[in-house]
Scaffold this active site. Structure first.
Site, short mmCIF file in Angstrom:
data_model
loop_
_atom_site.label_atom_id
_atom_site.label_comp_id
_atom_site.label_asym_id
_atom_site.label_seq_id
_atom_site.Cartn_x
_atom_site.Cartn_y
_atom_site.Cartn_z
N GLU A 69 0.72 -1.28 -0.07
CA GLU A 69 0.12 0.07 -0.10
C GLU A 69 1.12 1.14 0.01
O GLU A 69 1.97 1.34 0.74
CB GLU A 69 -0.99 0.06 1.10
CG GLU A 69 -1.96 1.00 1.35
CD GLU A 69 -3.14 1.20 2.38
OE1 GLU A 69 -2.78 0.34 3.27
OE2 GLU A 69 -3.87 2.14 2.41
N GLY A 109 2.67 2.47 10.95
CA GLY A 109 2.43 1.72 12.01
C GLY A 109 2.47 -0.05 11.76
O GLY A 109 2.98 -0.74 12.39
N ALA A 110 1.54 -0.20 10.64
CA ALA A 110 1.15 -1.71 10.39
C ALA A 110 0.62 -1.85 9.04
O ALA A 110 -0.08 -0.66 8.65
CB ALA A 110 0.61 -2.29 11.35
N GLU A 116 -2.37 -4.15 6.92
CA GLU A 116 -3.46 -4.84 6.94
C GLU A 116 -3.57 -6.01 5.85
O GLU A 116 -4.70 -6.65 5.63
CB GLU A 116 -4.91 -4.15 6.86
CG GLU A 116 -5.35 -3.78 5.87
CD GLU A 116 -5.01 -2.26 5.44
OE1 GLU A 116 -3.96 -1.85 6.09
OE2 GLU A 116 -5.74 -1.26 4.64
N ASN A 117 -2.48 -6.37 5.15
CA ASN A 117 -2.53 -7.28 4.01
C ASN A 117 -3.50 -8.45 4.53
O ASN A 117 -3.38 -9.14 5.55
CB ASN A 117 -0.98 -7.75 3.77
CG ASN A 117 -0.04 -6.80 3.76
OD1 ASN A 117 -0.13 -5.86 3.00
ND2 ASN A 117 0.90 -6.54 4.74
N GLU A 122 -5.72 -3.19 12.57
CA GLU A 122 -5.54 -4.03 11.47
C GLU A 122 -6.41 -5.29 11.26
O GLU A 122 -6.84 -5.50 10.25
CB GLU A 122 -3.90 -4.45 11.57
CG GLU A 122 -3.02 -3.48 11.58
CD GLU A 122 -2.96 -2.54 10.67
OE1 GLU A 122 -3.34 -2.31 9.44
OE2 GLU A 122 -2.93 -1.13 11.14
N GLU A 125 -10.13 4.14 6.07
CA GLU A 125 -9.28 4.42 7.34
C GLU A 125 -10.17 5.06 8.19
O GLU A 125 -9.97 5.06 9.38
CB GLU A 125 -8.20 5.26 7.00
CG GLU A 125 -7.03 4.46 5.71
CD GLU A 125 -6.39 3.38 6.60
OE1 GLU A 125 -6.67 3.24 7.74
OE2 GLU A 125 -5.99 2.51 5.65
N1 0A1 Z 1 -3.04 0.91 5.84
C1 0A1 Z 1 -2.29 0.88 6.87
C2 0A1 Z 1 -1.47 1.92 6.78
C3 0A1 Z 1 -0.27 2.04 5.92
C4 0A1 Z 1 -0.22 2.85 4.73
C5 0A1 Z 1 0.88 2.96 3.98
C6 0A1 Z 1 1.67 2.19 4.13
O1 0A1 Z 1 3.13 2.40 3.51
C7 0A1 Z 1 3.22 3.26 2.69
C8 0A1 Z 1 1.80 1.25 5.47
C9 0A1 Z 1 0.71 1.25 6.19
C10 0A1 Z 1 -3.23 1.07 8.07
O2 0A1 Z 1 -4.02 2.11 8.06
O3 0A1 Z 1 -2.68 0.47 9.05
ZN ZN Z 2 -5.76 1.65 8.69
#
Ligand code: 0A1
Ligand code: ZN
Length: 888
Positions: free
Chosen positions: A130, A270-271, A273-274, A307, A329
């Site tokens: 992401e 932070g993390a 969610e794959n 996540e 989000e």
């Molecule tokens: N989707 C994740 C946050 C996230 C966004 C971008 C990243 O790399 C550029 C990494 C993580 C979340 O909301 O937890």
């Molecule tokens: Zn998120």
């Protein structure tokens, strides 16, 4: 700021230009032959042209990848004749109705310091896709509305990479010649490429199980480096609690046989969610009381929940395009906030969340980076993982829940999943589901998605004829970049009438824009530039307690008298508003002192304020965490974001002065409450009682005041706490106090801390961060020394954030010193980082956009540094976008 114009301008992507992808990619089969310096990726796509649209299949790619070969239905394609390759795209011509495309690429994970795509952390392979990282692994339609069924085969040296993971369920594993082995993973749920993940390495695993409400036995694994395995129990518990909570609260159960979490030290955020394979920053997984603080524990629980909740809000229903980022989000932050509230103290969670919103989102909304919750354009999507999209987005969801009520909100969620499970949708689709489920007209409410800026409301409380109470409320929404004219917003204002014996329950004769909430509170629905709300029968002495629970993300001014404000502080049944009031009164006092400073008058502190704080402190036992919040000084950031006309120098000085005065005037009480909460925390924690956290919170707020006295007894207590404490919460609080102090052994003790924890990266981060917050005169040279420390590194985002991020966002009086050195330190770091990790470099630029409360001189100094950054040859797109916005 207006300076001369910089001409190179990367392309802007516009929401208005959205067009569906003309092909379906039904399946993608990936094979990875992993090696640090050269990994070979083979990707087989089954493609289908949709309708009569274009016969050109356009795939995204990137500059860090080489195309080795391209086949269509087994036939080798020729460059220029059958396809064209540019740095960012692969265009395949003459695409038939359906076909199989085989793409072979080679990448170099070892050189990837950008930490997007495939990279190495502590020698292990991991991915971050992401928002647009997958295009650095293979050529693919890297956009969230192209959903495909992924199958993955991973091959790697068995000795170096015994663990091989990807999304979905395991579907085979075995040995291959030459010391290699393989694993196969199939994910039955179609997903966009940003949710793809792969991990390969030498990792230890903590395993557990969860039985879902639908009867599925799920294996839960948390993978870390061997040395960290003992610190995963709390995260595992939090994961199980999250799974349970989502079933109970929303009827949502997990949908795969395994849930894998991998913790890595090098991570941009932070993390992530794959699907079925979350990758986490170690900071949000590892938790042990001797190395992590109570706040860290709360963050671990919140991020693990966040996540996990994405599995439904983000993965099962995903975003049509990146402008809809808040769809997943904002909603998921709302869900994780509610989860944490249910697991601990609702009011304390709300106090902390609102504090975070004010610290990060309000300044964003008030400066050059302001954008709507659903942005309309971007150059670099990674710059839009912002407090506005996340935290204001969550507030927007919260307001909807407040307006339609919890039961209708749940119905709306059910309808949303019923309609959209398995697809990529928009914020509009979410609001529509809420509207249809509740019957409420949310047309005007939708402005919260499209209008940037924090609305400002003014509440005038008047007594009308007879027993009438009238609240006249007006709103304005400030102009923001690209949005000069604003329309009035829907603002839900929750309020009650506070009396000495609880809420006044006699209010009646409500105007039609007021809804009683049945708990002593009312919901005022503001919809126009100016609205009137009338009540009858309110007790004459009752005081309006407004915006309870921070029911809307607005700035509020009221005509409440000081007497009424103190009344709220002392008597409101809404604890949240008691804290709001102490914050307001403390800020008002800071501004009063700042005015005295500017007028060269003697500085004075209100006895009433000190007395009220003292009374709250004495009554600490009933609710120690609440009292700790009531007592906390507003941050420097808070003080400057709501100040008007004053100079930041006067405000910083006034804040310091007030803090010291409170510390001296409440000296005795602070010491005694410190000692009693310290022993309460100790005995409660021996019993394993969660309340210990609340007493520690109060203990350490007291300690921070005590440190301001510089007194002998206080210094002794700080050193004792530093030396004797067995929890990191207390140890770190003592370290922070030490850093600011002039205690003789200061340097030696700081060194001692480092020596004791040097092997633990996350604690060393805290050590850097504590020093970045130093109030010492020579802080700039201390920072320079720390930048040269052998443990400082520009390749580790956590380290950058703990030193540079803390200094520039948490130590404003030092960062904004008149000499301009603070700005120079930041610009130098950004210029260096731009070549290493542009995403993190761009995030670091945030403080250079927060100049609107600064004097001309400082604005010019900041402008100089922005100009330096913009002049860098080959400046990255993310940094360009941020710097050019700040510079405009
Ligand atoms: N989707 C994740 C946050 C996230 C966004 C971008 C990243 O790399 C550029 C990494 C993580 C979340 O909301 O937890
Ligand atoms: Zn998120």
């Amino acid at each position: 700021m207006k300076f001369d114009v910089i001409d190179t301008q990367p392309k802007e992507i516009l929401l208005a230009d959205y067009a569906a992808y003309p092909f379906a990619i039904d399946t993608i089969a990936l094979t990875f032959k992993l090696s640090p310096a050269e990994t070979i990726v083979t990707s087989k796509l089954s493609c289908r042209r949709l309708g009569q649209a274009s016969t050109v299949l356009e795939l995204n790619g990137g500059p860090y990848m080489s195309l080795l070969s391209l086949h269509m239905d087994g036939v080798l394609l020729e460059a220029e004749k059958d396809y064209d390759l540019s740095e960012e795209h692969l265009r395949v011509y003459n695409a038939p109705k359906s076909f199989e495309l085989t793409v072979v690429t080679s990448i170099n994970p070892q050189e990837n310091t950008r930490l997007e795509g495939l990279y190495l952390s502590s020698g292990n392979f991991c991915t971050q896709c992401e928002a647009e990282g997958f295009r650095h692994i293979t050529y693919y339609p890297d956009r969230p509305d192209v959903l495909s069924v992924f199958s993955v085969r991973i091959e790697a040296l068995m000795e170096d990479y015994p663990v091989l993971l990807s999304n979905g369920n395991p579907a085979g594993a075995g040995e291959i010649a030459g010391g290699y082995h393989y694993a196969i993973w199939n994910d039955p749920h179609p997903k966009p490429a940003y949710l793809f993940a792969l991990v390969a390495g030498n990792l230890a695993c903590l395993t557990d199980k969860f039985h879902t409400s639908l009867g599925r036995d799920v294996t839960l694994n948390i993978y870390t480096l061997e040395k960290d395995q003992a610190k995963c129990d709390y995260a595992m518990g939090a994961l199980k609690r999250s799974m349970q909570w989502d079933e109970e609260t929303y009827g949502l159960a997990y949908d795969l046989d395994v849930y894998n979490i991998v913790a890595v030290s090098d991570f941009n955020m932070g993390a992530m969610e794959n699907k079925g394979l979350n990758v986490f920053n170690t900071k949000y997984v590892l938790a042990s009381p001797d190395t992590e603080t109570d706040t860290d524990f709360a963050h671990v629980e919140g991020v693990i929940g966040h996540e996990y909740f994405h599995n439904w809000t983000g993965n099962r229903v995903t975003c049509r395009d990146w402008f809809q980022l808040s769809l997943k989000e904002g909603l998921t932050v709302y869900r994780d906030q509610e989860f944490s509230s249910d697991m601990g103290s609702r009011v304390i969670k709300r106090i902390d969340d609102v504090k975070a919103l004010r610290a990060a989102q309000f300044p964003e909304d008030a400066g050059p980076f302001a954008h709507p919750v659903r942005p309309e354009k971007y150059i670099e999507i990674n710059n839009f993982y912002t407090a506005t999209v996340y935290n204001k987005g969550a507030e927007v969801i919260r307001m909807m829940a407040t307006i339609i009520g919890q039961a209708a909100f749940r119905k709306g969620m059910d309808l949303y999943f019923e309609r959209h499970d398995g697809s990529a949708v928009t914020c509009e689709d979410f609001v529509q589901a809420m509207e249809d489920a509740s019957g409420f007209d949310l047309r005007q409410f939708r402005l919260w998605y499209s209008q940037a800026g924090t609305p400002e409301i003014k509440v005038d409380v008047k007594k009308g004829q007879g027993s009438k109470t009238i609240l006249s409320v007006s709103q304005t929404v400030p102009s923001t970049p690209g949005q000069d004219m604003k329309k009035p917003m829907v603002i839900p204002i929750v309020m009650g009438f506070a009396t000495e014996h609880g809420d006044c329950l006699s209010a009646q004769g409500l105007s039609s824009n007021i809804r009683p909430l049945g708990n002593g509170s009312f919901l005022l629905m503001m919809t126009q530039g100016a609205d009137e709300f009338t009540f009858e029968g309110v007790e004459p002495t009752a005081v309006p307690s407004l915006l309870r629970g921070f029911s809307a993300p607005v700035e509020m001014e009221t005509t409440l008298s000081e007497l009424q404000q103190y009344f709220i502080l002392n008597f409101d049944t809404d604890s949240f508003n008691r804290v709001e009031m102490s914050d307001l009164l403390l800020k008002k006092e800071v501004y009063k002192i700042a005015e005295q400073i500017e007028a060269s008058q003697t500085k004075t502190v209100s006895n009433k304020l000190i007395k009220s704080l003292g009374q709250c402190l004495e009554a600490y036992e009933r609710d120690p965490a609440l009292i700790s919040s009531i007592l906390s000084m507003p941050s420097e950031n808070d003080c400057i974001s709501s100040m008007k006309r004053l100079s930041i120098d006067a405000v910083f000085e006034a804040r310091q002065f007030l803090g010291k005065k409170i510390a001296h005037r409440l000296r005795k009480s602070l010491q005694s409450v410190y000692l009693s909460s310290r022993s309460a925390a100790k005995s409660l924690s021996l019993k394993g009682d969660k309340q210990a956290v609340h007493f520690r919170r109060l203990q350490n707020v007291c300690l921070s005041y005590m440190a301001k006295t510089g007194g002998h007894a206080e210094n002794r207590l700080i050193v004792d706490q530093f030396q004797d404490s067995t929890t990191m919460t207390n140890k770190l609080a003592a370290l922070q106090a030490l850093v600011h102090s002039s205690i003789g052994k200061r340097k030696q003790l700081i060194r001692h801390f480092y020596k004791a924890y040097r092997k633990d990266e996350l604690v060393v981060d805290k050590w850097f961060a504590a020093q970045a917050l130093s109030t010492h005169e020579n802080v700039h040279s201390e920072i320079a020394l720390l930048q040269n420390h052998r443990d400082f590194s520009y390749t580790n985002p956590n380290r950058i954030r703990s030193l540079i991020g803390m200094f520039t966002m948490g130590n404003l009086s030092a960062f904004h010193r008149r000499c301009g050195k603070g700005y120079e330190i930041l610009a130098n770091a950004i210029l260096k980082l731009d070549d290493i990790n542009p995403q993190v470099a761009a995030r670091m630029l945030t403080p250079l956009g927060r100049y609107h409360k600064l004097d001309k001189e400082r604005q010019v100094l900041i402008g100089k540094q922005l100009k330096r950054i913009l002049a860098k040859e080959g400046l990255s797109k993310p940094v360009y976008e941020m710097a050019s916005k700040a510079y405009e």
